[in-house]
Design an enzyme around this catalytic site. Sequence first.
Site, PDB file in Angstrom:
ATOM      1  N   ASP A  16      -6.665   8.456 -37.909  1.00 15.80           N
ATOM      2  CA  ASP A  16      -6.257   8.967 -36.597  1.00 15.80           C
ATOM      3  C   ASP A  16      -6.956  10.295 -36.295  1.00 15.80           C
ATOM      4  O   ASP A  16      -7.285  11.063 -37.202  1.00 15.80           O
ATOM      5  CB  ASP A  16      -4.733   9.158 -36.595  1.00 15.80           C
ATOM      6  CG  ASP A  16      -4.171   9.207 -35.178  1.00 15.80           C
ATOM      7  OD1 ASP A  16      -4.909   8.888 -34.215  1.00 15.80           O
ATOM      8  OD2 ASP A  16      -2.985   9.566 -35.033  1.00 15.80           O
ATOM      9  N   HIS A  33     -15.076   8.173 -32.080  1.00 15.65           N
ATOM     10  CA  HIS A  33     -14.970   6.908 -32.832  1.00 15.65           C
ATOM     11  C   HIS A  33     -16.248   6.661 -33.631  1.00 15.65           C
ATOM     12  O   HIS A  33     -16.201   6.168 -34.746  1.00 15.65           O
ATOM     13  CB  HIS A  33     -14.697   5.747 -31.869  1.00 15.65           C
ATOM     14  CG  HIS A  33     -13.395   5.883 -31.130  1.00 15.65           C
ATOM     15  ND1 HIS A  33     -12.210   6.167 -31.779  1.00 15.65           N
ATOM     16  CD2 HIS A  33     -13.080   5.783 -29.802  1.00 15.65           C
ATOM     17  CE1 HIS A  33     -11.227   6.238 -30.882  1.00 15.65           C
ATOM     18  NE2 HIS A  33     -11.730   6.015 -29.678  1.00 15.65           N
ATOM     19  N   LEU A 127     -14.286  -3.452 -54.988  1.00 20.80           N
ATOM     20  CA  LEU A 127     -13.307  -2.929 -54.022  1.00 20.80           C
ATOM     21  C   LEU A 127     -13.001  -4.016 -53.005  1.00 20.80           C
ATOM     22  O   LEU A 127     -13.899  -4.712 -52.526  1.00 20.80           O
ATOM     23  CB  LEU A 127     -13.904  -1.714 -53.286  1.00 20.80           C
ATOM     24  CG  LEU A 127     -13.052  -1.112 -52.170  1.00 20.80           C
ATOM     25  CD1 LEU A 127     -11.843  -0.369 -52.762  1.00 20.80           C
ATOM     26  CD2 LEU A 127     -13.870  -0.130 -51.311  1.00 20.80           C
TER      27      LEU A 127
HETATM   28  C1  IPE Z   1      -7.909   6.798 -34.085  1.00 19.98           C
HETATM   29  O1  IPE Z   1      -8.204   7.875 -33.271  1.00 19.98           O
HETATM   30  C2  IPE Z   1      -8.657   5.546 -33.708  1.00 19.98           C
HETATM   31  C3  IPE Z   1      -7.839   4.547 -32.999  1.00 19.98           C
HETATM   32  C4  IPE Z   1      -6.565   4.598 -32.817  1.00 19.98           C
HETATM   33  C5  IPE Z   1      -8.533   3.400 -32.455  1.00 19.98           C
HETATM   34  P1  IPE Z   1      -7.537   8.079 -31.853  1.00 19.98           P
HETATM   35  O2  IPE Z   1      -8.375   7.410 -30.830  1.00 19.98           O
HETATM   36  O3  IPE Z   1      -6.114   7.629 -31.863  1.00 19.98           O
HETATM   37  O4  IPE Z   1      -7.642   9.637 -31.698  1.00 19.98           O
HETATM   38  P2  IPE Z   1      -6.540  10.615 -31.093  1.00 19.98           P
HETATM   39  O5  IPE Z   1      -5.265  10.362 -31.819  1.00 19.98           O
HETATM   40  O6  IPE Z   1      -6.430  10.297 -29.635  1.00 19.98           O
HETATM   41  O7  IPE Z   1      -7.094  11.970 -31.357  1.00 19.98           O
HETATM   42  C1  IPE Z   2      -2.595   4.294 -34.922  1.00 25.47           C
HETATM   43  O1  IPE Z   2      -3.111   5.349 -34.180  1.00 25.47           O
HETATM   44  C2  IPE Z   2      -3.531   3.126 -34.864  1.00 25.47           C
HETATM   45  C3  IPE Z   2      -4.816   3.321 -35.512  1.00 25.47           C
HETATM   46  C4  IPE Z   2      -5.187   4.348 -36.227  1.00 25.47           C
HETATM   47  C5  IPE Z   2      -5.749   2.249 -35.344  1.00 25.47           C
HETATM   48  P1  IPE Z   2      -2.644   5.632 -32.681  1.00 25.47           P
HETATM   49  O2  IPE Z   2      -3.337   6.849 -32.266  1.00 25.47           O
HETATM   50  O3  IPE Z   2      -2.825   4.410 -31.854  1.00 25.47           O
HETATM   51  O4  IPE Z   2      -1.077   5.860 -32.887  1.00 25.47           O
HETATM   52  P2  IPE Z   2      -0.011   6.648 -32.009  1.00 25.47           P
HETATM   53  O5  IPE Z   2      -0.124   6.123 -30.602  1.00 25.47           O
HETATM   54  O6  IPE Z   2      -0.355   8.096 -32.088  1.00 25.47           O
HETATM   55  O7  IPE Z   2       1.313   6.341 -32.659  1.00 25.47           O
HETATM   56 MG    MG Z   3      -4.357   8.563 -32.250  1.00 24.31          MG
END
Ligand code: IPE
Ligand code: IPE
Ligand code: MG
Length: 235
Positions: A16, A33, A127
């Site tokens: 995340d 990403h 792995l």
């Molecule tokens: C994690 O990073 C990747 C996915 C959930 C696809 P985020 O896209 O959730 O990044 P933040 O949480 O908005 O910073």
């Molecule tokens: C969780 O991240 C999903 C992934 C990392 C793929 P999100 O960014 O979607 O989760 P929330 O919305 O903060 O709970």
């Molecule tokens: Mg996120």
Amino acid sequence: MQSKQLPGLHVGIIMDGNGRWASARGMPRALGHKAGIEAIRRVVEASPGAGIGTLTLYAFSCDNWSRPEPEVSALMGLMRLYLRNEIGRLAESGVRLSVIGRRDRLPDGLAAAIARAEAATAQGERLHLRIAVDYSAREAILQAARWAQGCEPLTREAFSMLISGGTPDVDLVIRTSGEQRLSDFLLWESAYAEFHFTDRLWPDFDSDALAEAMTVFRARHRRFGGLTGSAAVAA
Ligand code: IPE
Ligand code: IPE
Ligand code: MG
């Protein structure tokens, strides 16, 4: 399908913070990403040496479809790119790749690319890398419940097998970016998992951060409902 179990721990990572990493640099979220893919590469490489046999990475949740279409498209495109660029390296380094989650809603060609990647790496024994795409733990449990109808006797072990195909339970869940929640990740399999939350954003995660998480994990006392130490032998 039952999969061969590899020795080592099962670590799940909720990757995340990509968006916040990009925003902090004045960049579009998609570049966060993209940077996240580099972190995946680093962590996959470091995992066998860190004692990890199974690594499950949460890449895209069923709820992530609610994001703006351009971001969803960017994520799907990056997944294609990751498979295309990494599959040779994964196969050579003994990594078996599996993708968990739904495949019927993925864009044209991605499901086929996943199947090809899984076939090309099927012999890997260093792995087991599992990537969760269009994944929801509650959906996975529901699906297992559907399959379980008529399965007698329905034991905990049999139900686990339906959910995870023989992949061991999760030992450690790591979540980056400071959030402290599961967001529908491996709910059944994490019944006795340890949790490690770090403020580091996913694109900044590296082998040192993984080593730190493993050190913290190894200092924990897992009891699985029982007792440890002198209490375990006291009358
Ligand atoms: C994690 O990073 C990747 C996915 C959930 C696809 P985020 O896209 O959730 O990044 P933040 O949480 O908005 O910073
Ligand atoms: C969780 O991240 C999903 C992934 C990392 C793929 P999100 O960014 O979607 O989760 P929330 O919305 O903060 O709970
Ligand atoms: Mg996120």
